[in-house]
Design an enzyme around this catalytic site. Structure first.
Site, PDB file in Angstrom:
ATOM      1  N   HIS A 185     -37.801 156.077  -1.664  1.00  0.00           N
ATOM      2  CA  HIS A 185     -37.973 156.503  -0.277  1.00  0.00           C
ATOM      3  C   HIS A 185     -39.273 156.005   0.319  1.00  0.00           C
ATOM      4  CE1 HIS A 185     -34.482 158.846   0.253  1.00  0.00           C
ATOM      5  NE2 HIS A 185     -34.774 159.749  -0.666  1.00  0.00           N
ATOM      6  N   ARG A 292     -18.304 143.279   2.338  1.00  0.00           N
ATOM      7  CA  ARG A 292     -17.557 142.936   1.121  1.00  0.00           C
ATOM      8  C   ARG A 292     -17.221 144.231   0.398  1.00  0.00           C
ATOM      9  NH1 ARG A 292     -21.437 138.351   0.940  1.00  0.00           N
ATOM     10  NH2 ARG A 292     -20.300 136.430   0.543  1.00  0.00           N
ATOM     11  N   GLU A 427     -10.875 130.277   4.253  1.00  0.00           N
ATOM     12  CA  GLU A 427     -11.640 129.848   3.083  1.00  0.00           C
ATOM     13  C   GLU A 427     -10.811 129.006   2.110  1.00  0.00           C
ATOM     14  OE1 GLU A 427     -13.216 133.241   0.936  1.00  0.00           O
ATOM     15  OE2 GLU A 427     -11.423 134.430   1.269  1.00  0.00           O
ATOM     16  N   ASP A 451     -16.177 129.606  -0.422  1.00  0.00           N
ATOM     17  CA  ASP A 451     -14.933 129.179  -1.058  1.00  0.00           C
ATOM     18  C   ASP A 451     -14.381 127.918  -0.419  1.00  0.00           C
ATOM     19  OD1 ASP A 451     -14.383 130.938  -3.225  1.00  0.00           O
ATOM     20  OD2 ASP A 451     -14.163 132.546  -1.756  1.00  0.00           O
ATOM     21  N   ARG A 461     -17.842 126.815  -7.505  1.00  0.00           N
ATOM     22  CA  ARG A 461     -19.073 127.325  -6.910  1.00  0.00           C
ATOM     23  C   ARG A 461     -19.997 127.975  -7.935  1.00  0.00           C
ATOM     24  NH1 ARG A 461     -16.810 132.421  -3.216  1.00  0.00           N
ATOM     25  NH2 ARG A 461     -18.896 133.322  -3.416  1.00  0.00           N
ATOM     26  N   CYS A 498     -19.007 133.549   7.795  1.00  0.00           N
ATOM     27  CA  CYS A 498     -19.737 134.530   7.003  1.00  0.00           C
ATOM     28  C   CYS A 498     -20.140 133.990   5.630  1.00  0.00           C
ATOM     29  CB  CYS A 498     -18.929 135.820   6.870  1.00  0.00           C
ATOM     30  SG  CYS A 498     -17.313 135.549   6.135  1.00  0.00           S
TER      31      CYS A 498
END
Ligand code: PEP
Ligand code: MG
Length: 538
Positions: A185, A292, A427, A451, A461, A498
């Site tokens: 915190h 995601r 993709e 992708d 990748r 994205c």
């Protein structure tokens, strides 16, 4: 000395050690149980007033979100298990109130700490903070204190959220602590207050002396003790350059990017969990371009229920206060696995049962997620996105399942947005090539270059031995991107990106010229990107 940079920036100042006088507990028997219980009530009331004041101050100076930690402190004061344990110790064991609170605090703190869970460990820190406050109030001790210099670098073993909320950015130039991590915190508050902080320095409180000059480099996560003149000068220059850079970037936080044709370009954030939202919002994201959701499923032992998912998606939507949020349905398979959904070994996992293909195989799981997403759409502009669509038939199949979930929810009287936008990732090369037909069925596109490049160039990748062949600027890749954007625009829908390519400065101009409508990137890249794209408008 090395530590963890928890809140970025530089400071040059003198060390002020936080003194928290050792509290001595009286372990003799209480003479009157009633008197101890009365003292406890008084201390509880006092603590409540203090915490409410700190919370209001924190809400004003740091932000509503950060101030919430004090609401949980207030709740702990009323927690039946905690208070029950304290009262039992007073009545049953004739303990003095302060000793009873201290022992009960230690018990619950140790219990929370022993759980292997970041969230529970944070609760342990809250427990300790609340317990100390109560004990201090019972014994009439004040808060921790420290000396003020012209430029004060606060040095402490640990800083509680209460300590941090009391820090005034005009008097404290930076803080450094022995313990703590990036997600504690105090680190989060330091970032919101924009006070540089290096935490997890292990023995800084033993090494540094009161009044000693120190340089805090909270970019590299280093602290230099007793710096010489040349070092001080070098860091003053770094500090000034950093401040100038930050100021320039901050100016872009609320900037709307609209080109001369009236096209609005969004710079959005990519998130994997709610934890990512602070940074994304702090940096002025125009929305979320990719959530995601597989990360919601990954770090656990069993499938999250519809209710659990709904709460997470709803919180994300609510915190975006009206800005759009693209939530992607599960993308499991390939390199991402969930322990409770074992998959048959595959020779080519990236070409195998992955993402939407896996969801079609497990329709119940897919429907649970879609129902949760639809229900969250009642709270703000949710946009549902399917990963790994390779052909129109798959999109139609997925949309039919969305429609069946809508029918179920309608029959159950559960709220959702009937016009929720449904889009796809581009993709797979076949999707880019068939973009015209897909655009007739989709409400939006988002190009997943991570992708798309791998499948277009046939370059894994994940495989470093062929990574030199992984080229975002390859003409074939650029052509597929351009085709996708044009197909979207011809059909009157928007097209974003994205994948990591969205934040690659060497292609931003090209993507802008192609007409990309939205760039979605990691939180820390948003402001720079806003600045860069704004530069094209002049
Ligand atoms: C992509 O493929 O570009 C993408 C954004 O998705 P992920 O990285 O999750 O596969
Ligand atoms: Mg992908």
């Amino acid at each position: 000395m090395k530590g963890i940079a928890a809140s970025k920036g530089y400071a040059i100042g003198r060390a002020a050690l936080l003194s928290t006088s050792e509290i001595e507990l009286d372990r003799t028997r209480a003479s009157s149980v009633e008197a101890e219980l009365e003292a406890l009530d008084k201390a509880l009331a006092e603590s409540r007033i203090q915490l409410e004041a700190i919370r209001d101050k924190a809400a004003e100076s740091i932000g509503e979100e950060e101030a919430k930690v004090f609401d949980s402190h207030l709740l702990l004061l009323e927690d039946p298990e905690f208070m029950g344990a304290v009262k039992d110790k007073i009545s049953g064991e004739k303990m003095r109130a302060a000793t009873a609170v201290s022992d009960a605090t230690d018990f619950f703190k140790t219990m929370f700490e022993s759980l292997d869970d970041d969230y529970m460990r944070e609760r342990a820190a809250d427990m300790k903070d609340v317990g100390h406050r109560l004990v201090r109030n019972l014994l009439g001790h004040g808060e921790g204190s420290f000396k003020r210099y012209d430029e004060t670098v606060l040095v402490a073993h640990d800083l509680t959220p209460s300590d941090t909320a009391q820090i005034d950015r005009n008097t404290v130039a930076a803080f450094i602590t022995d313990i703590g991590g990036v997600t504690s915190h105090s680190a989060i508050m330091a970032r919101s207050l924009e006070i540089p902080a290096v935490v997890g320095m292990k023995t800084i409180t033993e090494t540094v002396e009161e009044g000693m000059w120190v340089v805090v480099d909270a970019i590299a996560g280093e602290v230099i003790l007793n710096p010489d003149e040349a070092t001080i000068k070098a860091y003053r220059e770094k500090k000034a350059a950093y401040a100038a850079e930050r100021e320039k970037l901050k100016a872009y936080r609320d900037v709307e990017i609209i080109d001369e044709s009236g096209r609005k370009i969004l710079v959005a954030g990519n998130m994997g969990s709610l934890k990512d939202l602070d940074l994304i919002l702090e940096n002025g994201a125009d929305g979320i371009g990719l959530f995601r959701t597989e990360f919601v499923f990954m770090d656990r032992e069993s499938m999250p229920t519809e209710e659990e998912q709904f709460e997470i998606y709803k919180e994300a939507v609510t915190r975006l206060t009206g800005r759009p949020i693209v939530i992607r349905t599960l993308d499991i398979g390939g390199d991402k696995q969930i322990p409770y959904l074992p998959q048959e070994p595959e020779l080519n996992p990236f070409l195998g049962l992955r993402a939407i293909r896996l969801c079609f195989e497990h329709e119940d799981m897919f429907k649970t997620q879609l129902r949760a997403l639809l229900r969250a759409s009642a709270f703000g502009p949710v946009q549902i996105m399917f990963p790994m669509i390779g052909a129109v038939g798959e999109l139609k199949q997925a949309k039919a399942i969305v429609e069946s979930c809508k029918a179920e929810l309608r029959a159950e009287g559960k709220a959702f947005n009937p016009d929720v936008e449904v889009g796809i990732m581009i993709e797979i090369p076949s999707a880019a090539i068939a973009a015209e037909s897909l655009a007739e069925e989709a409400d939006f596109f988002s190009i997943g270059t991570n992708d798309l490049i791998q499948y277009t160039m046939a370059v894994d990748r994940m495989n470093p031995t062929v990574s030199h062949l992984y080229d975002p600027s390859n003409p074939a890749v650029l052509k597929l991107i351009e085709m996708s954007i044009q197909a979207a625009h011809n059909a009157g829908i928007w097209c974003g990106m994205c994948g990591e390519m969205a934040r690659d400065p060497t292609v931003t101009r090209k993507l802008f010229d192609m007409g990309l409508d939205e760039f979605s990137v990691t939180g820390s890249a948003i402001l720079e990107l806003k600045q860069r794209i704004s530069g094209y408008l002049k």
